[in-house]
Write a protein that holds these residues in place. Structure first.
Motif, PDB file in Angstrom:
ATOM      1  N   ALA A  46       0.822  -1.209   0.000  1.00  0.00           N
ATOM      2  CA  ALA A  46       0.000   0.000   0.000  1.00  0.00           C
ATOM      3  C   ALA A  46       0.850   1.250   0.000  1.00  0.00           C
ATOM      4  CB  ALA A  46      -0.922  -0.005   1.214  1.00  0.00           C
ATOM      5  N   TYR A  48       0.543   5.525   0.707  1.00  0.00           N
ATOM      6  CA  TYR A  48      -0.324   6.509   1.331  1.00  0.00           C
ATOM      7  C   TYR A  48       0.290   7.886   1.239  1.00  0.00           C
ATOM      8  CZ  TYR A  48       2.749   5.944   5.408  1.00  0.00           C
ATOM      9  OH  TYR A  48       3.839   5.885   6.247  1.00  0.00           O
ATOM     10  N   HIS A  57      -4.898   9.241   3.101  1.00  0.00           N
ATOM     11  CA  HIS A  57      -5.512   8.443   2.046  1.00  0.00           C
ATOM     12  C   HIS A  57      -4.527   7.356   1.627  1.00  0.00           C
ATOM     13  CE1 HIS A  57      -8.903  11.168   1.400  1.00  0.00           C
ATOM     14  NE2 HIS A  57      -8.033  12.120   1.734  1.00  0.00           N
ATOM     15  N   TRP A  58      -5.032   6.122   1.475  1.00  0.00           N
ATOM     16  CA  TRP A  58      -4.175   5.014   1.080  1.00  0.00           C
ATOM     17  C   TRP A  58      -4.800   4.238  -0.066  1.00  0.00           C
ATOM     18  CZ3 TRP A  58      -6.658   0.441   1.324  1.00  0.00           C
ATOM     19  CH2 TRP A  58      -7.698   0.294   2.233  1.00  0.00           C
ATOM     20  N   THR A  59      -3.950   3.529  -0.804  1.00  0.00           N
ATOM     21  CA  THR A  59      -4.366   2.630  -1.886  1.00  0.00           C
ATOM     22  C   THR A  59      -3.546   1.361  -1.749  1.00  0.00           C
ATOM     23  OG1 THR A  59      -4.777   4.503  -3.343  1.00  0.00           O
ATOM     24  CG2 THR A  59      -4.544   2.349  -4.379  1.00  0.00           C
ATOM     25  N   ARG A  72      -7.992  -1.837  -3.169  1.00  0.00           N
ATOM     26  CA  ARG A  72      -8.916  -1.078  -2.332  1.00  0.00           C
ATOM     27  C   ARG A  72      -8.241   0.244  -1.995  1.00  0.00           C
ATOM     28  NH1 ARG A  72     -11.532  -4.737  -3.704  1.00  0.00           N
ATOM     29  NH2 ARG A  72     -12.991  -6.025  -2.540  1.00  0.00           N
ATOM     30  N   HIS A  73      -9.049   1.214  -1.628  1.00  0.00           N
ATOM     31  CA  HIS A  73      -8.508   2.481  -1.154  1.00  0.00           C
ATOM     32  C   HIS A  73      -9.333   2.919   0.038  1.00  0.00           C
ATOM     33  CE1 HIS A  73     -11.816   4.771  -2.967  1.00  0.00           C
ATOM     34  NE2 HIS A  73     -11.734   3.882  -3.922  1.00  0.00           N
ATOM     35  N   CYS A  75      -9.419   5.886   3.710  1.00  0.00           N
ATOM     36  CA  CYS A  75      -8.974   7.103   4.377  1.00  0.00           C
ATOM     37  C   CYS A  75      -9.064   6.881   5.880  1.00  0.00           C
ATOM     38  CB  CYS A  75      -9.868   8.266   3.959  1.00  0.00           C
ATOM     39  SG  CYS A  75      -9.404   9.838   4.686  1.00  0.00           S
TER      40      CYS A  75
END
Length: 103
Positions: A46, A48, A57-59, A72-73, A75
């Motif tokens: 991931a 961020y 915010h992360w992905t 997925r993403h 916050c």
């Protein structure tokens, strides 16, 4: 040919600065990253963004036995000035719950 042109045939002014020259009002920020394994056996990587207004915010990209399983993403809120270890733990917990709640 008379004078230089600046794209699409427009003439460049002698004192015209390049569009991206000089300092920007936006600061460059570095992305952080975490990786791990969820409770149901999926590995993830991931990225961020650094906290802004207390939010991160992360992905994340998930894999199962090396095969792509999804993204997925999310916050995480209420993290103003959190130390790095606390920030990582909060992001990992959010990633875990987001993935395992869906699978």
């Amino acid at each position: 040919m008379q004078g230089a042109t600046a794209g699409h045939g427009r003439r460049a002014s002698a004192n015209q600065a390049p569009m991206l020259a000089g300092s920007s009002r936006h600061e460059v920020s570095t992305m952080g990253n975490v990786c791990g394994t969820t409770g149901n056996g999926f590995t993830y990587e991931a990225d961020y963004q650094p906290p802004s207004a207390g939010r991160v915010h992360w992905t994340a990209t998930f894999r199962h036995k090396g095969d792509y399983a999804g993204m997925r993403h999310g916050c995480v809120h209420n993290l103003p000035d959190a130390p790095a270890a606390e920030l990582d733990a909060a992001i990992r917990a959010d990633i875990e719950s987001t993935w395992t709640d869906a699978h």
